[in-house]
Design a protein around this motif. Sequence first.
Motif, PDB file in Angstrom:
ATOM      1  N   PHE A 147      37.334  59.361  47.364  1.00  0.00           N
ATOM      2  CA  PHE A 147      38.091  58.488  48.264  1.00  0.00           C
ATOM      3  C   PHE A 147      38.632  57.280  47.500  1.00  0.00           C
ATOM      4  O   PHE A 147      37.836  56.452  47.047  1.00  0.00           O
ATOM      5  CB  PHE A 147      37.203  58.011  49.422  1.00  0.00           C
ATOM      6  N   PRO A 148      39.920  57.187  47.284  1.00  0.00           N
ATOM      7  CA  PRO A 148      40.966  58.104  47.749  1.00  0.00           C
ATOM      8  C   PRO A 148      41.032  59.434  46.993  1.00  0.00           C
ATOM      9  O   PRO A 148      41.625  60.387  47.463  1.00  0.00           O
ATOM     10  CB  PRO A 148      42.242  57.317  47.523  1.00  0.00           C
ATOM     11  N   THR A 151      34.818  51.218  53.256  1.00  0.00           N
ATOM     12  CA  THR A 151      35.683  50.811  54.365  1.00  0.00           C
ATOM     13  C   THR A 151      36.881  50.074  53.788  1.00  0.00           C
ATOM     14  O   THR A 151      36.713  49.172  52.952  1.00  0.00           O
ATOM     15  CB  THR A 151      34.945  49.880  55.347  1.00  0.00           C
ATOM     16  N   VAL A 152      38.084  50.479  54.186  1.00  0.00           N
ATOM     17  CA  VAL A 152      39.298  49.846  53.671  1.00  0.00           C
ATOM     18  C   VAL A 152      39.452  48.472  54.305  1.00  0.00           C
ATOM     19  O   VAL A 152      39.520  48.339  55.534  1.00  0.00           O
ATOM     20  CB  VAL A 152      40.544  50.708  53.970  1.00  0.00           C
ATOM     21  N   LYS A 153      39.504  47.426  53.433  1.00  0.00           N
ATOM     22  CA  LYS A 153      39.645  46.051  53.927  1.00  0.00           C
ATOM     23  C   LYS A 153      41.102  45.592  53.939  1.00  0.00           C
ATOM     24  O   LYS A 153      41.556  44.959  54.882  1.00  0.00           O
ATOM     25  CB  LYS A 153      38.808  45.095  53.067  1.00  0.00           C
ATOM     26  N   ILE A 162      46.649  55.430  53.574  1.00  0.00           N
ATOM     27  CA  ILE A 162      45.464  54.594  53.700  1.00  0.00           C
ATOM     28  C   ILE A 162      45.771  53.413  54.609  1.00  0.00           C
ATOM     29  O   ILE A 162      46.808  52.744  54.445  1.00  0.00           O
ATOM     30  CB  ILE A 162      44.996  54.104  52.313  1.00  0.00           C
ATOM     31  N   ALA A 163      44.858  53.145  55.542  1.00  0.00           N
ATOM     32  CA  ALA A 163      45.059  52.038  56.472  1.00  0.00           C
ATOM     33  C   ALA A 163      43.797  51.201  56.562  1.00  0.00           C
ATOM     34  O   ALA A 163      42.678  51.735  56.465  1.00  0.00           O
ATOM     35  CB  ALA A 163      45.428  52.569  57.862  1.00  0.00           C
ATOM     36  N   PRO A 164      43.929  49.875  56.738  1.00  0.00           N
ATOM     37  CA  PRO A 164      42.753  49.020  56.932  1.00  0.00           C
ATOM     38  C   PRO A 164      41.880  49.543  58.080  1.00  0.00           C
ATOM     39  O   PRO A 164      42.395  49.984  59.114  1.00  0.00           O
ATOM     40  CB  PRO A 164      43.355  47.659  57.245  1.00  0.00           C
ATOM     41  N   GLY A 165      40.572  49.508  57.857  1.00  0.00           N
ATOM     42  CA  GLY A 165      39.640  50.007  58.860  1.00  0.00           C
ATOM     43  C   GLY A 165      39.203  51.446  58.621  1.00  0.00           C
ATOM     44  O   GLY A 165      38.185  51.895  59.159  1.00  0.00           O
TER      45      GLY A 165
END
Length: 451
Positions: A63-64, A92-94, A11-14
Amino acid sequence: MSDENLLFDDIAPGMSYERSHIVTPNDFALFAMLAGQDGEGDDARVPAVGAFPLISSSTINFFPGNGSVVKDHHLDSHGWIRNGDTLGIEFTVKEKDAASKQVVLDARLRNQNNEVLVSGPVTIIAPTRKHAATYAEPPQLTLVQHRVFAELRDRVDQEPPIPTAVVHPCDRESLTGAMEAARANLIVPLLVGPEARIRELADKEGIDLSGATIVDTPHSVASAAKAVELCREGKAEAMMKGSLHTDEMMGAVVSSSTGLKCGRLISHVYVMDVPAYGRPLLVTDAAINIAPTLEDKVHIVQNAINVAHVIGIDCPKVAILSAVETVYPKMASTLDAAVLCKMADRGQITGGVLDGPLAFDNAISMAAAKTKKISSPVAGQADILVMPNIESANMVGKEMTYFAGAQTAGIVIGARVPIVLTSRADDVKTRMASTAVMALVALANRSGKKV
């Protein structure tokens, strides 16, 4: 997206995720309960706060995914949700924290008009081991709420009981059901059958016969004939099936010389309280007409519409069912459906909105109707299901009972008096529900509104 879950390290920001969900009647009932609303009415809506669990469920299942834990959320509700809405769930991953394995998602819930209904951060503990998803949709949470017959009972409780000929109540279920209905002030029971046998049964089972009149007859065929006679004489305003076979009772009812026919086709209607559906559902004809003709179906539809009016559905939505939702000349039920709808357009069937042919799924599921691009005032929200034949109606009715947890009432319409027609396997609760519907029909007949 893969069917597998997404691990913390992946998992990555954005990173973002989207899925859609069509609100089913069961979803809507759950959202209404969580929002503290009743969710009733044709244009009912509930605050979007009721859909917060849909956000949490989507993190755990999509998600996840499997292995995720919702630690916290600060969601705000901005709008309203209606049954049948298409909701878009967006994440959206912050940010993420390696030490705690926590991930902060910016969550949004939008409707089909792109209006944001829910927004805010959701903090989850992301999974660290791979798991494959076992289903494409989260399991449905069914709210086992039976309200239909309680509401009908509230209406009947304000009215005097109905003198009712109970035909051959010679087993525990039928005799108990009749006397429970009498104690509930729904009926004044006229127990038509072998008196000695009825009294012996009452003594054995501890059933109080206070307030009942026993009309002695030698056997079941004589019981049916006598019950019909009581109705013709005006001494009874309804009939209730006991432990005899349906064909024995209905043979007396449809007799051309001594029966209760009144120029209309007699048909059976199931009134059903299906928890997952969220509204009363009528199914016809499950017990009388084996292979109805087009002319028969005109009466069957009108009878069901009349029952719907009595139980409080002012303009019922009627789905004429087949195996498909298009007219197919080799399938007679689709041709019948098309003709019935045109007859309704011309005023030959009144009091409801008809559409057909419709398959079962798109008659009762807004999601199925939308998937198949069916534009209809009935699809996905039918009040009445008109089945092609007795086999399909009987099977659907019993599947609703045994698989969907439905409470049911069975009633025969089109004779001089309403007839409670239950299976010998039906319990007292079903007989009471059927009696409540019968009482409403009898009261309507008494007031001059012939049902």
